[in-house]
Design a protein around this motif. Structure first.
Motif, mmCIF file in Angstrom:
data_model
loop_
_atom_site.group_PDB
_atom_site.id
_atom_site.type_symbol
_atom_site.label_atom_id
_atom_site.label_comp_id
_atom_site.label_asym_id
_atom_site.label_seq_id
_atom_site.Cartn_x
_atom_site.Cartn_y
_atom_site.Cartn_z
ATOM 1 N N MET A 45 -7.933 59.908 67.461
ATOM 2 C CA MET A 45 -9.358 59.779 67.772
ATOM 3 C C MET A 45 -9.442 58.636 68.770
ATOM 4 O O MET A 45 -9.087 57.503 68.435
ATOM 5 N N VAL A 46 -9.899 58.930 69.983
ATOM 6 C CA VAL A 46 -9.811 57.952 71.067
ATOM 7 C C VAL A 46 -11.187 57.532 71.574
ATOM 8 O O VAL A 46 -12.206 58.049 71.134
ATOM 9 N N MET A 47 -11.171 56.606 72.511
ATOM 10 C CA MET A 47 -12.379 56.113 73.175
ATOM 11 C C MET A 47 -13.316 55.400 72.193
ATOM 12 O O MET A 47 -14.524 55.393 72.366
ATOM 13 N N CYS A 48 -12.759 54.794 71.150
ATOM 14 C CA CYS A 48 -13.530 54.065 70.131
ATOM 15 C C CYS A 48 -14.634 54.928 69.527
ATOM 16 O O CYS A 48 -15.676 54.423 69.115
ATOM 17 N N ASP A 49 -14.380 56.222 69.444
ATOM 18 C CA ASP A 49 -15.371 57.159 68.923
ATOM 19 C C ASP A 49 -15.674 56.912 67.446
ATOM 20 O O ASP A 49 -16.783 57.177 66.978
ATOM 21 N N PHE A 50 -14.709 56.391 66.713
ATOM 22 C CA PHE A 50 -14.911 56.071 65.297
ATOM 23 C C PHE A 50 -16.065 55.071 65.140
ATOM 24 O O PHE A 50 -16.783 55.100 64.140
ATOM 25 N N CYS A 51 -16.242 54.214 66.126
ATOM 26 C CA CYS A 51 -17.276 53.171 66.081
ATOM 27 C C CYS A 51 -18.690 53.737 66.175
ATOM 28 O O CYS A 51 -19.649 53.079 65.770
ATOM 29 N N ALA A 52 -18.846 54.919 66.720
ATOM 30 C CA ALA A 52 -20.173 55.517 66.902
ATOM 31 C C ALA A 52 -20.680 56.205 65.636
ATOM 32 O O ALA A 52 -21.825 56.646 65.587
ATOM 33 N N LEU A 53 -19.846 56.267 64.602
ATOM 34 C CA LEU A 53 -20.222 56.953 63.373
ATOM 35 C C LEU A 53 -20.833 55.978 62.365
ATOM 36 O O LEU A 53 -20.432 54.813 62.297
ATOM 37 N N ASN A 54 -21.763 56.475 61.572
ATOM 38 C CA ASN A 54 -22.324 55.625 60.526
ATOM 39 C C ASN A 54 -21.352 55.608 59.338
ATOM 40 O O ASN A 54 -20.390 56.390 59.297
ATOM 41 N N PRO A 55 -21.565 54.718 58.344
ATOM 42 C CA PRO A 55 -20.604 54.617 57.234
ATOM 43 C C PRO A 55 -20.366 55.928 56.494
ATOM 44 O O PRO A 55 -19.222 56.234 56.131
ATOM 45 N N THR A 56 -21.397 56.722 56.274
ATOM 46 C CA THR A 56 -21.230 57.996 55.576
ATOM 47 C C THR A 56 -20.389 58.962 56.405
ATOM 48 O O THR A 56 -19.502 59.639 55.872
ATOM 49 N N GLN A 57 -20.635 59.018 57.703
ATOM 50 C CA GLN A 57 -19.852 59.894 58.581
ATOM 51 C C GLN A 57 -18.396 59.443 58.631
ATOM 52 O O GLN A 57 -17.484 60.278 58.604
ATOM 53 N N ARG A 58 -18.174 58.128 58.704
ATOM 54 C CA ARG A 58 -16.794 57.629 58.740
ATOM 55 C C ARG A 58 -16.061 57.995 57.452
ATOM 56 O O ARG A 58 -14.909 58.438 57.488
ATOM 57 N N SER A 59 -16.711 57.836 56.317
ATOM 58 C CA SER A 59 -16.084 58.166 55.041
ATOM 59 C C SER A 59 -15.752 59.651 54.966
ATOM 60 O O SER A 59 -14.648 60.037 54.547
ATOM 61 N N SER A 60 -16.676 60.485 55.373
ATOM 62 C CA SER A 60 -16.453 61.934 55.370
ATOM 63 C C SER A 60 -15.293 62.306 56.291
ATOM 64 O O SER A 60 -14.439 63.129 55.942
ATOM 65 N N LEU A 61 -15.257 61.693 57.468
ATOM 66 C CA LEU A 61 -14.186 61.996 58.416
ATOM 67 C C LEU A 61 -12.833 61.527 57.884
ATOM 68 O O LEU A 61 -11.833 62.238 58.018
ATOM 69 N N LEU A 62 -12.789 60.353 57.268
ATOM 70 C CA LEU A 62 -11.525 59.872 56.709
ATOM 71 C C LEU A 62 -11.032 60.790 55.592
ATOM 72 O O LEU A 62 -9.828 61.055 55.487
ATOM 73 N N ALA A 63 -11.948 61.296 54.781
ATOM 74 C CA ALA A 63 -11.556 62.250 53.736
ATOM 75 C C ALA A 63 -10.990 63.523 54.373
ATOM 76 O O ALA A 63 -9.988 64.080 53.898
ATOM 77 N N LYS A 64 -11.612 63.971 55.448
ATOM 78 C CA LYS A 64 -11.133 65.164 56.155
ATOM 79 C C LYS A 64 -9.753 64.900 56.758
ATOM 80 O O LYS A 64 -8.837 65.725 56.635
ATOM 81 N N PHE A 65 -9.595 63.744 57.405
ATOM 82 C CA PHE A 65 -8.295 63.389 57.981
ATOM 83 C C PHE A 65 -7.219 63.352 56.900
ATOM 84 O O PHE A 65 -6.110 63.830 57.100
ATOM 85 N N LYS A 66 -7.540 62.778 55.756
ATOM 86 C CA LYS A 66 -6.573 62.687 54.644
ATOM 87 C C LYS A 66 -6.092 64.081 54.260
ATOM 88 O O LYS A 66 -4.895 64.311 54.067
#
Length: 188
Positions: A45-66
């Motif tokens: 995940m590039v271009m600091c795109d992780f930074c544009a997500l809110n905490p709920t979105q980041r958590s959901s994405l990390l679960a998906k990545f896992k």
């Protein structure tokens, strides 16, 4: 597999892959909505795109990545740092055809407002774009991270930092505006 919601980005990626003689599957879509049953050795995940997500979105994405990460796989992403946040200021600007015409092919005026939220280490860049017959507003929220904050977000998902760098090319970690982390499953 490459996934992006920008047709222009996918077109460019396909051209680069063809020139390099690589066979890569590209899909048009939003990674927040994407469903995948395969596992991968590397997720980026590039271009600091992780930074544009809110905490709920980041958590959901990390679960998906896992769920998509192979047993010995890695996730590589870059983020803005709290060092960058410390240098952010609030401002207001009016500019004709701002950012070299980024917002439209037609002439426009852009009012850019920048805000900082100290407790959360979040910035907001608000763009109001006025064209002759239309107006639109874009909000660009950016979370800034310390290594400790990233570790805390990874832990509930059974993920851990394997390495940290100043960028995704592997430059040694130093105080800078961005950092990159390589993430894997938490060791048993």
């Amino acid at each position: 597999m490459g996934l992006d919601f920008s047709e222009n980005s996918l077109h460019y990626a396909k051209q680069q892959a063809e020139q390099a003689g690589l066979e890569i599957e590209y899909r048009l879509g939003n990674y927040l909505d994407h469903k995948e049953t395969r596992t991968f050795d590397l997720i980026t995940m590039v271009m600091c795109d992780f930074c544009a997500l809110n905490p709920t979105q980041r958590s959901s994405l990390l679960a998906k990545f896992k769920s998509m990460l192979a047993p010995n796989g890695s996730i590589a992403l870059d983020v803005y740092t709290t060092s960058r946040f410390a240098n952010q200021t609030e401002s207001l600007m009016l500019d004709k055809n701002a950012m070299n015409g980024f917002w439209s092919a037609k002439d426009y005026w852009c009012i850019q407002s920048n805000f900082t939220y100290q407790d959360e280490k979040v910035t907001l860049d608000k763009y109001v774009i006025y064209e002759e017959e239309s107006e639109k507003t874009v909000y660009n929220w950016l979370q800034h991270f310390s290594l400790e904050q990233i570790k805390a977000e990874l832990e509930p998902h059974g993920l851990a930092i394997k390495a940290s760098y100043s960028d995704l090319r592997g430059k040694p970690l130093a105080e800078a505006d961005e950092m990159a982390v390589v993430i894997g499953h938490t060791p048993s």
